[in-house]
Design a protein around this motif. Structure first.
Motif, PDB file in Angstrom:
ATOM      1  N   ALA A  62     124.689 134.479  82.280  1.00  0.00           N
ATOM      2  CA  ALA A  62     124.142 133.410  81.449  1.00  0.00           C
ATOM      3  C   ALA A  62     122.798 132.926  81.975  1.00  0.00           C
ATOM      4  N   LEU A  63     122.668 132.784  83.289  1.00  0.00           N
ATOM      5  CA  LEU A  63     121.405 132.346  83.883  1.00  0.00           C
ATOM      6  C   LEU A  63     120.295 133.358  83.619  1.00  0.00           C
ATOM      7  N   VAL A  64     120.635 134.640  83.702  1.00  0.00           N
ATOM      8  CA  VAL A  64     119.636 135.673  83.426  1.00  0.00           C
ATOM      9  C   VAL A  64     119.150 135.574  81.982  1.00  0.00           C
ATOM     10  N   VAL A  65     120.098 135.385  81.054  1.00  0.00           N
ATOM     11  CA  VAL A  65     119.740 135.274  79.639  1.00  0.00           C
ATOM     12  C   VAL A  65     118.867 134.051  79.398  1.00  0.00           C
ATOM     13  N   VAL A  66     119.245 132.924  79.989  1.00  0.00           N
ATOM     14  CA  VAL A  66     118.486 131.685  79.793  1.00  0.00           C
ATOM     15  C   VAL A  66     117.070 131.816  80.335  1.00  0.00           C
ATOM     16  N   LEU A  67     116.932 132.380  81.529  1.00  0.00           N
ATOM     17  CA  LEU A  67     115.607 132.508  82.138  1.00  0.00           C
ATOM     18  C   LEU A  67     114.727 133.476  81.357  1.00  0.00           C
ATOM     19  N   ILE A  68     115.301 134.603  80.942  1.00  0.00           N
ATOM     20  CA  ILE A  68     114.526 135.551  80.137  1.00  0.00           C
ATOM     21  C   ILE A  68     114.187 134.932  78.786  1.00  0.00           C
ATOM     22  N   GLY A  69     115.097 134.115  78.264  1.00  0.00           N
ATOM     23  CA  GLY A  69     114.888 133.480  76.974  1.00  0.00           C
ATOM     24  C   GLY A  69     113.753 132.484  76.958  1.00  0.00           C
ATOM     25  N   GLN A  70     113.285 132.070  78.144  1.00  0.00           N
ATOM     26  CA  GLN A  70     112.144 131.169  78.200  1.00  0.00           C
ATOM     27  C   GLN A  70     110.819 131.881  77.941  1.00  0.00           C
ATOM     28  N   THR A  71     110.838 133.201  77.965  1.00  0.00           N
ATOM     29  CA  THR A  71     109.606 133.968  77.729  1.00  0.00           C
ATOM     30  C   THR A  71     109.719 134.906  76.539  1.00  0.00           C
ATOM     31  N   LEU A  72     110.948 135.199  76.107  1.00  0.00           N
ATOM     32  CA  LEU A  72     111.140 136.103  74.974  1.00  0.00           C
ATOM     33  C   LEU A  72     111.791 135.360  73.813  1.00  0.00           C
TER      34      LEU A  72
END
Length: 223
Positions: A62-72
């Motif tokens: 979930a953390l990986v998705v959230v962090l990537i979601g801040q740029t994509l």
């Protein structure tokens, strides 16, 4: 949109139920410990560490998705998670369900570590990624590329992700507890010889279908 979000929450809980009913995710280990020590409290005491390890694997994804979601944007993130799920499903099919070996006696820390490894090896965290890609607010949508010291989109996304992990883990814990206690108190392990269902095959099918849906959804949003 509200109905879509509600469906996602229900799906997260349902996915947790499916994880919990899968013997590979821990309830069979809990039953084994109870039978070995000849007490139901050994079964029950295993639930917490197993659920904690499972939740940790989901949190990591979930953390990986959230962090990537801040740029994509969400459409690209959906396509990316769909492709990863399809590749992972293919890999699971190739390795044919090899599980890491572990000792039968285990402390709470070892149970949690084992559960984390099993959930990660099965791609449990990856299954949550498409749901989070749809639910969590993306920085690209809310900030239009501006950078602030305080990022409300990131804060909201982290809160949503943690709540999603909680809902999913609650479903997993419920199904695991019911399955383990029913087998331990009522039917016994002999039922696994007579009525065994290969949940790994079902799991690979679910992984693949989720990947196809996520990929298709992402492509649809791009159009």
């Amino acid at each position: 949109m509200d109905q879509t979000i509600m469906l996602i929450w229900v799906s997260l809980f349902g996915l947790g139920l499916f994880h919990g009913i899968n013997p590979a995710m821990g309830w069979l280990f809990a039953v084994g410990l109870g039978l070995q020590e000849q007490r139901a409290s050994a079964v029950i005491s295993a639930f917490g560490p197993i659920a904690l390890g499972h939740a940790a694997a989901i949190v990591l994804a979930a953390l990986v998705v959230v962090l990537i979601g801040q740029t994509l944007p969400s459409d690209i993130l959906l396509v990316l998670t769909g492709v990863i799920l399809l590749l992972f499903g293919g890999w699971r099919l190739l390795v044919r369900f090899r599980h890491p070996r572990t000792r039968f006696r285990a402390s709470a820390r070892e149970l949690a570590s084992w559960s984390f490894l099993m959930a990660t090896a099965h791609g449990a965290g990856l299954m949550v990624a498409p749901f989070l890609a749809v639910m969590t607010p993306m920085a690209s949508h809310s900030h239009a590329g501006h950078v602030h010291h305080s990022n409300p989109a990131l804060t909201d996304s982290l809160g949503t992700a943690l709540l999603a992990v909680g809902v999913h883990t609650a479903g997993m814990f419920l199904a695991m507890a019911v399955a383990a206690l029913v087998v331990y108190w009522i039917v016994g392990l002999e039922v696994l010889r007579r009525a065994w269902i290969n949940t790994d095959v079902i799991w690979i099918v679910v992984l693949t279908l989720t990947g196809v849906i996520a990929l298709g959804w992402g492509v649809w949003e791009m159009l």
